[in-house]
Design an enzyme around this catalytic site. Structure first.
Site, PDB file in Angstrom:
ATOM      1  N   ARG A  36       0.843  -1.189   0.000  1.00 53.10           N
ATOM      2  CA  ARG A  36       0.000   0.000   0.000  1.00 53.10           C
ATOM      3  C   ARG A  36       0.882   1.244   0.000  1.00 53.10           C
ATOM      4  O   ARG A  36       2.057   1.183   0.382  1.00 53.10           O
ATOM      5  CB  ARG A  36      -0.931   0.028   1.214  1.00 53.10           C
ATOM      6  CG  ARG A  36      -0.204   0.126   2.543  1.00 53.10           C
ATOM      7  CD  ARG A  36      -1.178   0.141   3.703  1.00 53.10           C
ATOM      8  NE  ARG A  36      -0.491   0.201   4.981  1.00 53.10           N
ATOM      9  CZ  ARG A  36      -1.100   0.182   6.157  1.00 53.10           C
ATOM     10  NH1 ARG A  36      -2.424   0.098   6.198  1.00 53.10           N
ATOM     11  NH2 ARG A  36      -0.400   0.231   7.270  1.00 53.10           N
ATOM     12  N   ASP A  51       1.916  -6.170  -4.962  1.00 53.66           N
ATOM     13  CA  ASP A  51       1.588  -7.395  -4.256  1.00 53.66           C
ATOM     14  C   ASP A  51       2.472  -8.485  -4.843  1.00 53.66           C
ATOM     15  O   ASP A  51       2.303  -8.879  -6.002  1.00 53.66           O
ATOM     16  CB  ASP A  51       0.107  -7.733  -4.455  1.00 53.66           C
ATOM     17  CG  ASP A  51      -0.310  -9.015  -3.746  1.00 53.66           C
ATOM     18  OD1 ASP A  51       0.571  -9.720  -3.208  1.00 53.66           O
ATOM     19  OD2 ASP A  51      -1.517  -9.328  -3.757  1.00 53.66           O
ATOM     20  N   TYR A 140       5.989 -19.286   9.864  1.00 54.72           N
ATOM     21  CA  TYR A 140       7.007 -18.348   9.362  1.00 54.72           C
ATOM     22  C   TYR A 140       8.324 -19.076   9.140  1.00 54.72           C
ATOM     23  O   TYR A 140       8.956 -18.955   8.081  1.00 54.72           O
ATOM     24  CB  TYR A 140       7.191 -17.211  10.366  1.00 54.72           C
ATOM     25  CG  TYR A 140       8.345 -16.284  10.065  1.00 54.72           C
ATOM     26  CD1 TYR A 140       8.276 -15.384   9.009  1.00 54.72           C
ATOM     27  CD2 TYR A 140       9.493 -16.288  10.866  1.00 54.72           C
ATOM     28  CE1 TYR A 140       9.332 -14.521   8.744  1.00 54.72           C
ATOM     29  CE2 TYR A 140      10.541 -15.427  10.606  1.00 54.72           C
ATOM     30  CZ  TYR A 140      10.463 -14.543   9.544  1.00 54.72           C
ATOM     31  OH  TYR A 140      11.520 -13.687   9.287  1.00 54.72           O
ATOM     32  N   LYS A 144      10.407 -19.790   5.631  1.00 55.43           N
ATOM     33  CA  LYS A 144      11.794 -19.366   5.423  1.00 55.43           C
ATOM     34  C   LYS A 144      12.683 -20.559   5.059  1.00 55.43           C
ATOM     35  O   LYS A 144      13.572 -20.446   4.209  1.00 55.43           O
ATOM     36  CB  LYS A 144      12.326 -18.650   6.666  1.00 55.43           C
ATOM     37  CG  LYS A 144      11.757 -17.257   6.863  1.00 55.43           C
ATOM     38  CD  LYS A 144      12.117 -16.335   5.712  1.00 55.43           C
ATOM     39  CE  LYS A 144      11.614 -14.924   5.916  1.00 55.43           C
ATOM     40  NZ  LYS A 144      11.992 -14.016   4.808  1.00 55.43           N
TER      41      LYS A 144
END
Length: 329
Positions: A36, A51, A140, A144
């Protein structure tokens, strides 16, 4: 000439990295992007809404600006990832794959920040080696670890010049924390300066690898500027600076602010922190491309407090100037 795209440019890491890149390569050669438009956007610097899960949009942006280097920082972090696991996978894995596909197509150099979150409960906690068990306990960390495998694959299968660091907790004054488990190490400074007390979400003895933002930027620029032959690991390098516990950080802050206090109320992030190493072995990065850190705990605390005080003073002066302008009008 380097034409650089930074994804996730207004995050904790990106804010300082963009400044360093502009100083080195020129402001017009660094394109910021994010999901944004930032509220403080400056018209003098290029910023694009992006995006990273939209492969077509990414490729159009690369072609439009003739990009040759991508610093791919866009990601959902650990604590927020546990709340939004589907989005975490979409952004962290599919977003990276889109960048690597574009790198293959347009012959780009890529930087990808991995994390100590790739390690898990069965990873050695002390002097965690470069090659070891990776059994991440968070979505997460899983993204990764998957990202590291993708980087290794694209480098060896397609010759993509991708370089990566397993970053520890980053301590920065420039941008607010972004939903990570090591956020306590940033939040605590603001609390020390403005409220004189802090409620910490991990136990006092919780020890994690950490790095001051200036060292993190030096590490990123260092690996990206190193000769390609020196980069022997294409998944991700262990890299760190210092390790300290929450209580040790509090004690060091108290040498400057003796009235500061901290209480400890562990929440779900404690379990995440417990799954990560305490001390990392980054000897491969030091040997292969000359990594060295500059900041120990004392230097880190001194500079963080100085920078935050200056920020606060500038903010107050700006607010007074605005009030004066309103009154005069």
């Amino acid at each position: 000439m380097n034409k650089i795209l930074v994804t996730g440019a207004r995050g904790q890491l990106g804010s300082d990295l963009v400044t360093a890149l502009r100083q080195q390569y020129g402001a017009t050669n660094v394109i910021e992007s994010g999901w944004r438009v930032p509220s403080d956007r400056s018209s003098s610097f290029a910023f694009e809404v992006l995006d990273v899960t939209d492969r077509t949009q990414l490729q159009k942006l690369i072609e439009h600006y003739h990009i040759d280097t991508v610093y791919h920082l866009a990601a959902i972090l650990s604590a927020k990832g546990e709340q939004l696991p589907d989005r975490c996978w979409e952004v962290n894995v599919n977003g990276l794959r889109h960048v690597l596909e574009a790198a293959q197509q347009f012959n780009l150099q890529v930087f990808f920040p991995s994390s100590i979150a790739v390690f898990g409960p069965h990873t050695p906690k002390l002097d965690t080696p470069q090659v070891t068990v990776e059994d991440p306990a968070t979505i997460y960390g899983i993204t990764k670890a998957t990202g590291e495998l993708l980087c290794h694959y694209y480098a060896h299968r397609y010759g993509v010049d991708v370089r990566s660091l397993r970053l520890p907790g980053i301590i920065s004054y420039s941008a607010p924390p972004g939903g990570g488990t090591t956020d306590f190490a940033v939040e605590i400074f603001q609390a020390a300066l403005h409220s004189e007390t802090y409620t910490c979400f991990v136990r006092p003895e919780t020890r994690l690898p950490m790095m001051y933002i200036s060292d993190a930027i030096r590490a990123i620029l260092g690996i990206m500027q190193a000769d390609s032959n020196a980069i022997k690991i294409r998944s991700s390098y262990n890299v760190t600076a210092i390790s300290f516990s929450a209580a040790e950080l509090v004690a060091e802050i108290q040498t400057h602010l003796p009235y500061f206090t901290c209480r400890y109320v562990p929440d779900f992030r404690q379990t995440i922190a417990d799954s990560w190493p305490s001390v990392i072995d980054d000897s491969k990065a030091r040997a292969d491309w000359g990594w060295q850190h500059h900041y120990d705990l004392a230097a880190l605390v001194t500079e963080m407090l100085e920078k935050l005080r200056a920020q606060s003073q500038n903010s107050h002066q700006s607010a007074r100037s605005q009030e004066t302008g309103v009154l005069r009008s």
